[in-house]
Design a protein around this motif. Structure first.
Motif, short mmCIF file in Angstrom:
data_model
loop_
_atom_site.label_atom_id
_atom_site.label_comp_id
_atom_site.label_asym_id
_atom_site.label_seq_id
_atom_site.Cartn_x
_atom_site.Cartn_y
_atom_site.Cartn_z
N MET A 1 0.87 -1.24 -0.11
CA MET A 1 0.07 0.26 -0.21
C MET A 1 1.03 1.35 0.01
O MET A 1 2.09 1.21 0.90
N THR A 2 0.46 2.21 -0.73
CA THR A 2 1.38 3.61 -0.78
C THR A 2 1.08 4.21 0.38
O THR A 2 -0.02 4.02 0.98
N SER A 3 1.84 5.23 0.56
CA SER A 3 1.47 6.17 1.56
C SER A 3 0.34 6.88 1.39
O SER A 3 -0.55 7.10 2.15
N THR A 4 0.16 7.10 -0.02
CA THR A 4 -1.05 8.02 -0.33
C THR A 4 -2.17 7.18 0.01
O THR A 4 -3.52 7.77 0.57
N ASP A 5 -2.18 6.00 -0.66
CA ASP A 5 -3.34 4.93 -0.24
C ASP A 5 -3.70 4.93 1.26
O ASP A 5 -4.59 4.88 1.66
N LEU A 6 -2.70 4.83 1.99
CA LEU A 6 -2.75 4.54 3.57
C LEU A 6 -3.35 5.86 4.26
O LEU A 6 -4.26 5.79 5.25
N ALA A 7 -2.98 7.01 3.64
CA ALA A 7 -3.47 8.38 4.18
C ALA A 7 -4.80 8.34 3.92
O ALA A 7 -5.53 8.75 4.86
N ARG A 8 -5.34 7.95 2.66
CA ARG A 8 -6.74 8.05 2.28
C ARG A 8 -7.59 7.16 3.25
O ARG A 8 -8.69 7.62 3.55
N ARG A 9 -6.95 5.91 3.43
CA ARG A 9 -7.67 5.07 4.27
C ARG A 9 -7.92 5.44 5.78
O ARG A 9 -8.96 5.39 6.33
N VAL A 10 -6.85 6.21 6.23
CA VAL A 10 -6.94 6.94 7.46
C VAL A 10 -8.18 7.99 7.42
O VAL A 10 -8.94 8.01 8.32
N LEU A 11 -8.21 8.76 6.63
CA LEU A 11 -9.05 9.98 6.57
C LEU A 11 -10.52 9.27 6.42
O LEU A 11 -11.51 9.67 6.99
N THR A 12 -10.79 8.33 5.67
CA THR A 12 -11.95 7.52 5.57
C THR A 12 -12.37 7.05 6.70
O THR A 12 -13.40 7.13 7.12
N ALA A 13 -11.54 6.42 7.51
CA ALA A 13 -11.90 5.90 8.91
C ALA A 13 -12.19 6.96 9.82
O ALA A 13 -13.18 6.88 10.68
N LEU A 14 -11.49 8.04 9.71
CA LEU A 14 -12.02 9.23 10.66
C LEU A 14 -13.26 9.72 10.36
O LEU A 14 -14.42 9.97 11.22
N ILE A 15 -13.50 9.88 8.87
CA ILE A 15 -14.89 10.38 8.69
C ILE A 15 -16.07 9.59 8.97
O ILE A 15 -17.04 10.02 9.52
N GLU A 16 -15.53 8.20 8.91
CA GLU A 16 -16.74 7.24 9.33
C GLU A 16 -16.84 7.10 10.70
O GLU A 16 -18.26 6.73 11.08
N ALA A 17 -16.10 7.39 11.45
CA ALA A 17 -16.23 7.50 12.82
C ALA A 17 -16.80 8.74 13.38
O ALA A 17 -16.90 9.06 14.53
N GLY A 18 -17.14 9.60 12.60
CA GLY A 18 -17.92 11.03 12.91
C GLY A 18 -16.99 11.97 13.14
O GLY A 18 -17.46 13.09 13.79
N VAL A 19 -15.61 11.97 12.58
CA VAL A 19 -14.67 13.21 12.71
C VAL A 19 -15.24 13.98 11.68
O VAL A 19 -15.46 14.02 10.46
N THR A 20 -15.54 15.17 12.05
CA THR A 20 -15.89 16.57 11.27
C THR A 20 -15.06 17.55 11.10
O THR A 20 -15.03 18.61 10.40
N GLU A 21 -14.02 17.51 12.14
CA GLU A 21 -13.02 18.74 12.18
C GLU A 21 -11.69 17.99 12.08
O GLU A 21 -11.34 17.21 12.85
N VAL A 22 -10.69 18.74 11.30
CA VAL A 22 -9.20 18.24 11.10
C VAL A 22 -8.40 19.34 11.26
O VAL A 22 -8.46 20.21 10.37
N VAL A 23 -7.64 19.32 12.14
CA VAL A 23 -6.42 20.32 12.54
C VAL A 23 -5.25 19.50 11.87
O VAL A 23 -4.60 18.67 12.44
N VAL A 24 -4.66 20.52 11.08
CA VAL A 24 -3.30 19.80 10.49
C VAL A 24 -2.15 20.83 10.74
O VAL A 24 -2.15 22.15 10.83
N CYS A 25 -1.07 20.16 11.31
CA CYS A 25 0.43 21.09 11.37
C CYS A 25 1.19 20.67 10.09
O CYS A 25 1.39 19.51 9.71
N PRO A 26 1.99 21.78 9.59
CA PRO A 26 2.68 21.32 8.39
C PRO A 26 3.90 20.46 8.83
O PRO A 26 4.58 20.69 9.80
N GLY A 27 4.28 19.77 7.82
CA GLY A 27 5.46 18.66 7.93
C GLY A 27 5.53 18.01 6.65
O GLY A 27 4.74 17.89 5.75
N SER A 28 6.82 17.60 6.61
CA SER A 28 7.12 16.63 5.19
C SER A 28 6.52 15.23 5.43
O SER A 28 5.72 14.75 4.62
N ARG A 29 6.58 14.55 6.57
CA ARG A 29 6.19 13.05 6.62
C ARG A 29 4.83 12.88 6.68
O ARG A 29 4.28 11.74 6.30
#
Length: 526
Positions: free
Chosen positions: A1-29
């Motif tokens: 699984m690519t990092s992009t695919d894994l990240a999208r899987r994580v966001l999907t799980a968050l949204i399905e679990a009722g997360v409506t707000e996402v706070v992001v800090c800048p970073g490369s990794r």
């Protein structure tokens, strides 16, 4: 699984679990996660916030979640993760289901001296379980969740993501419900600590028992609430208490702590464990999980004694404060409390302000939807500005206030660093500025024998120009020194985040506190 695919899987799980707000800090990794969050926000599935300071970001997410908008905070690897620790600890001890998503180096680099690589698995300690996002993701919770996401290069997506996700509702682990009937008879008071909720008020009113409710309990409403309870606990009324029913997380008052520790007082705990710990810091004689009530009201004389004594001490307290030549922190707290309209929000800082508010907040009307929030899990002063901003963003309030001391404000001044285009609430931050930490003057270290060391070690004067500090972030600022000026400032909001600085004395705080604590009901009252 690519990092992009894994990240999208994580966001999907968050949204399905009722997360409506996402706070992001800048970073490369964490770039794959950030891009996925951006696309989810573009699709209208979440609201995106960005912050340059992970500690402020963590408390922003905490404030959002405390006001029933489940939030996730995303950061890069290394020290950025460690800077989330204060918010995660507060969430753990307050039982807040904050979601923390940390980017990590791939498994092959763990245990090496690779750049920005540390041991992030379990970094928040045994109170917060870490999940490896490459395995199953479980967001059914009543406490913080740490998703650690190992990401390898390439870190940038080749396309835009069009999420096909059905948003879900937060799901908490079920607790068996039951109804317990408490017998009347023993002279009983109901202690409502932080986040106790309306059931403490309902029980007190059904039974006819005095309600000793902290400002952030969600119970400080109705006719049973006793304004000056912590002063009355030092009177004959306090000595006559035979049973205490505890709801929520009581942390503010030493008189309450002493009451709960008395061997001659029965303690009934409603709701069981609080936050991360399964045990209370006081002996518990009975524990009730689920609903609680009484078959019939108790003898009304007991509650009326408390009400009469409360009226007496309240009059004395108001007269004492009015007689002071200079503006007192208690009057500031009372003015803010009275200015809070129905449907309003008040976020209160730790240390002195919430204790001052505890003595001054009126009995709000039942059903008026005034909400008071405080970080009482660990009762730290850090992150209060960001918590207030998050809470104000999460709730459609008629008016949003924050009340805090100057040291608390300075501790999270980075919370005012908000980039262009970011969501910004209408929020008036009232800063009670006594140029240092007055809470310690009322404790043992503030006694005269320690006067030589006190100011350097505990008073900590800073001489910071708050107007200049606010100007650096283009935050409107007003400096007031009287109650009429404060009332005018609170009555004239300009929109967005603004700071009202109220200058008070600190050198007389110990004497003022001693005179307040000495107040007792007039003869015949109570």
């Amino acid at each position: 699984m690519t990092s992009t695919d894994l990240a999208r899987r994580v966001l999907t799980a968050l949204i399905e679990a009722g997360v409506t707000e996402v706070v992001v800090c800048p970073g490369s990794r964490n770039a794959p996660l950030s891009f996925a969050a951006y696309d989810a926000a573009a699709a209208g599935l979440v609201r995106l916030h960005t912050r340059i300071d992970e500690r402020a970001a963590g408390f922003l997410a905490l404030g959002l979640t405390k006001n029933h908008r489940r939030a996730a905070v995303i950061c890069t690897s290394g020290t950025g993760v460690a800077n989330l620790h204060p918010a995660v600890l507060e969430a753990a001890h307050a039982g807040v289901d904050l979601v923390v998503v940390t980017a990590d180096r791939p498994a092959r680099l763990r245990g090496t001296s690779a750049n920005q690589t540390t041991d992030q698995v379990g970094i928040f300690g045994p109170l917060v379980a870490t999940q490896d996002a490459t395995g199953g993701i479980d967001l059914i919770t009543g406490s913080p969740v740490h998703l650690n996401v190992p990401l390898d290069e390439p870190l940038l997506p080749d396309d835009r993501w069009a999420p096909d996700v059905v948003p879900g509702e937060p799901v908490h682990r079920a607790v068996a419900a039951s109804l317990t009937t408490l017998p009347v008879g023993p002279r009983t008071v109901v202690v409502a600590g932080d986040d106790a909720g309306p059931r403490a008020r309902v029980l007190a009113e059904q039974a006819g028992w005095p309600l000793l409710a902290e400002p952030s309990s969600g119970s400080r409403t109705g006719d049973s609430a006793i304004r000056t309870y912590r002063l009355l606990l030092g009177s004959d009324l306090g000595e006559r208490v035979e049973r205490v029913v505890v709801c929520g997380h009581p942390t503010l008052s030493r008189p309450v702590s002493r009451l709960l520790g008395r061997e001659d007082v029965e303690v009934v705990d409603i709701g069981g464990s609080w936050g991360a710990w399964s045990e209370r810091p006081f002996p518990v004689d009975g524990r009730v999980i689920g609903g609680v009530g009484v078959d019939e009201p108790d003898d009304p004389t007991w509650l009326e004694d408390w009400r009469e004594a409360d009226r007496s001490v309240s009059r004395q307290l108001d007269a004492l404060l009015a007689a002071e030549r200079d503006l007192t922190p208690h009057e500031v707290a009372g003015t803010v409390a009275r200015a809070l309209p129905a449907g309003g929000l008040l976020v209160v800082g730790a240390s002195s302000p919430i204790r001052d508010l505890d003595l001054m907040v009126p009995r709000y009307d039942v059903g008026a939807r005034r909400k008071v929030i405080a970080n009482r899990g660990l009762a730290g002063i850090d992150g209060t500005v960001s918590t207030a901003i998050g809470a104000a963003l999460a709730r459609s309030s008629t008016r949003s206030f924050a009340l805090m001391g100057d040291v608390t404000f300075l501790h999270d001044a980075n919370g005012l660093v908000i980039g262009p285009g970011e969501p910004v609430p209408d929020l008036t931050i009232v800063v009670v500025n006594d140029d240092g930490g007055s809470i310690f003057t009322m404790l043992e270290q503030g006694a005269p024998p320690y006067a030589e060391q006190y100011e350097r070690l505990f008073g900590t004067p800073h001489h910071v120009d708050l107007a200049a500090l606010c100007a650096a972030t283009r935050t409107p600022h007003w400096r007031v020194g009287s109650l009429p000026e404060l009332e005018q400032a609170l009555a004239s909001p300009n929109g967005g985040i603004e700071v009202v600085e109220v200058v008070v004395r600190r050198d007389n705080r110990r004497d003022l506190d001693e005179r307040i604590r000495a107040l007792r009901p007039s003869p015949g009252a109570g």
